[in-house]
Motif scaffolding. Structure first.
Motif, PDB file in Angstrom:
ATOM      1  N   GLY A   8      10.988 -56.497  59.475  1.00 45.46           N
ATOM      2  CA  GLY A   8       9.684 -56.028  59.894  1.00 45.46           C
ATOM      3  C   GLY A   8       9.677 -54.517  60.104  1.00 45.46           C
ATOM      4  N   GLY A   9       8.481 -53.989  60.291  1.00 49.02           N
ATOM      5  CA  GLY A   9       8.362 -52.555  60.516  1.00 49.02           C
ATOM      6  C   GLY A   9       6.929 -52.093  60.394  1.00 49.02           C
ATOM      7  N   LEU A  10       6.764 -50.782  60.336  1.00 54.13           N
ATOM      8  CA  LEU A  10       5.453 -50.163  60.210  1.00 54.13           C
ATOM      9  C   LEU A  10       5.248 -49.726  58.769  1.00 54.13           C
ATOM     10  N   VAL A  11       4.120 -50.108  58.203  1.00 54.18           N
ATOM     11  CA  VAL A  11       3.828 -49.761  56.809  1.00 54.18           C
ATOM     12  C   VAL A  11       2.344 -49.474  56.677  1.00 54.18           C
ATOM     13  N   GLN A  12       1.993 -48.632  55.742  1.00 48.01           N
ATOM     14  CA  GLN A  12       0.587 -48.338  55.496  1.00 48.01           C
ATOM     15  C   GLN A  12      -0.054 -49.449  54.687  1.00 48.01           C
ATOM     16  N   ALA A  13      -1.344 -49.571  54.841  1.00 45.35           N
ATOM     17  CA  ALA A  13      -2.086 -50.559  54.055  1.00 45.35           C
ATOM     18  C   ALA A  13      -1.832 -50.328  52.575  1.00 45.35           C
ATOM     19  N   GLY A  14      -1.627 -51.426  51.851  1.00 42.03           N
ATOM     20  CA  GLY A  14      -1.305 -51.348  50.439  1.00 42.03           C
ATOM     21  C   GLY A  14       0.183 -51.326  50.157  1.00 42.03           C
ATOM     22  N   GLY A  15       0.968 -51.148  51.183  1.00 45.53           N
ATOM     23  CA  GLY A  15       2.405 -51.092  51.030  1.00 45.53           C
ATOM     24  C   GLY A  15       3.060 -52.462  50.990  1.00 45.53           C
ATOM     25  N   SER A  16       4.392 -52.447  50.977  1.00 48.44           N
ATOM     26  CA  SER A  16       5.165 -53.686  50.864  1.00 48.44           C
ATOM     27  C   SER A  16       6.283 -53.726  51.890  1.00 48.44           C
ATOM     28  N   LEU A  17       6.651 -54.939  52.250  1.00 49.21           N
ATOM     29  CA  LEU A  17       7.818 -55.198  53.090  1.00 49.21           C
ATOM     30  C   LEU A  17       8.455 -56.486  52.603  1.00 49.21           C
ATOM     31  N   ARG A  18       9.756 -56.605  52.823  1.00 48.56           N
ATOM     32  CA  ARG A  18      10.430 -57.873  52.551  1.00 48.56           C
ATOM     33  C   ARG A  18      11.123 -58.336  53.816  1.00 48.56           C
ATOM     34  N   TYR A 112       8.309 -78.178  62.473  1.00 54.75           N
ATOM     35  CA  TYR A 112       9.579 -77.451  62.428  1.00 54.75           C
ATOM     36  C   TYR A 112      10.279 -77.500  63.785  1.00 54.75           C
ATOM     37  N   ARG A 113      11.559 -77.801  63.768  1.00 54.67           N
ATOM     38  CA  ARG A 113      12.330 -77.887  65.000  1.00 54.67           C
ATOM     39  C   ARG A 113      13.232 -76.684  65.241  1.00 54.67           C
ATOM     40  N   ASN A 114      13.337 -75.804  64.276  1.00 50.58           N
ATOM     41  CA  ASN A 114      14.207 -74.648  64.419  1.00 50.58           C
ATOM     42  C   ASN A 114      13.420 -73.376  64.110  1.00 50.58           C
ATOM     43  N   TRP A 115      13.508 -72.399  65.008  1.00 50.92           N
ATOM     44  CA  TRP A 115      12.729 -71.165  64.871  1.00 50.92           C
ATOM     45  C   TRP A 115      13.597 -69.937  65.089  1.00 50.92           C
ATOM     46  N   GLY A 116      13.272 -68.886  64.359  1.00 48.42           N
ATOM     47  CA  GLY A 116      13.877 -67.592  64.591  1.00 48.42           C
ATOM     48  C   GLY A 116      13.135 -66.845  65.686  1.00 48.42           C
ATOM     49  N   GLN A 117      13.612 -65.665  66.007  1.00 47.44           N
ATOM     50  CA  GLN A 117      13.076 -64.931  67.146  1.00 47.44           C
ATOM     51  C   GLN A 117      11.845 -64.097  66.801  1.00 47.44           C
ATOM     52  N   GLY A 118      11.543 -63.927  65.539  1.00 48.81           N
ATOM     53  CA  GLY A 118      10.368 -63.157  65.143  1.00 48.81           C
ATOM     54  C   GLY A 118      10.699 -61.706  64.828  1.00 48.81           C
ATOM     55  N   THR A 119       9.948 -61.169  63.894  1.00 49.80           N
ATOM     56  CA  THR A 119      10.071 -59.755  63.532  1.00 49.80           C
ATOM     57  C   THR A 119       8.660 -59.181  63.402  1.00 49.80           C
ATOM     58  N   LEU A 120       8.451 -58.009  63.970  1.00 46.51           N
ATOM     59  CA  LEU A 120       7.110 -57.431  64.058  1.00 46.51           C
ATOM     60  C   LEU A 120       6.754 -56.664  62.792  1.00 46.51           C
ATOM     61  N   VAL A 121       5.590 -56.974  62.264  1.00 46.99           N
ATOM     62  CA  VAL A 121       5.035 -56.252  61.120  1.00 46.99           C
ATOM     63  C   VAL A 121       3.743 -55.580  61.564  1.00 46.99           C
ATOM     64  N   THR A 122       3.666 -54.284  61.370  1.00 48.08           N
ATOM     65  CA  THR A 122       2.469 -53.534  61.718  1.00 48.08           C
ATOM     66  C   THR A 122       1.980 -52.789  60.483  1.00 48.08           C
TER      67      THR A 122
END
Length: 125
Positions: A8-18, A112-122
């Motif tokens: 996760g992270g900060l990205v401008q509109a139109g951008g990409s993240l994986r 779902y019985r198993n979850w990760g801690q989450g990653t923030l996308v802005t």
């Protein structure tokens, strides 16, 4: 199984993240995998799911054509490639896993019985 989401992270509109989701202890090869997201003040919502072998995938209407879920069972990792990001995609993204029969996919969080801690996308406008 313990899941670790990252990317996760900060990205401008139109951008990409994986985003990546890796299992720390067990193989994910017999697990259905999913991505969900939760924005502030909103309920957790389904984003994408993928079956064991990656032969079946399903997406929320809001991300179809922009997001792609994939998996590499040899690396115990599931990915969410997010393209053409919009400000409304901003949220904490969670990966989830559950053992099911081959070919199954799951779109509801309660399945779902198993979850990760989450990653923030802005996504900034």
């Amino acid at each position: 199984v313990q899941l670790q989401a990252s990317g996760g992270g900060l990205v401008q509109a139109g951008g990409s993240l994986r985003l990546s989701c890796t299992a720390s202890e067990r193989t994910l090869s017999t697990y259905v995998m999913g991505w969900f997201r939760q924005a502030p003040g909103k309920e957790r919502e389904f984003v994408a799911t993928i079956s064991w072998a990656g032969t079946r995938r399903e997406y929320a209407d809001s991300v179809k054509g922009r997001f792609t879920i994939s998996r590499d069972n040899a690396k115990n990792t599931v990915y969410l490639q997010m393209n053409k990001l919009k400000p409304e995609d901003s949220a904490v993204y969670y990966c989830a896993a559950d053992r099911r029969v081959s070919g199954a996919i799951l779109t509801s969080s309660w399945e779902y019985r198993n979850w990760g801690q989450g990653t923030l996308v802005t996504v900034s406008s």
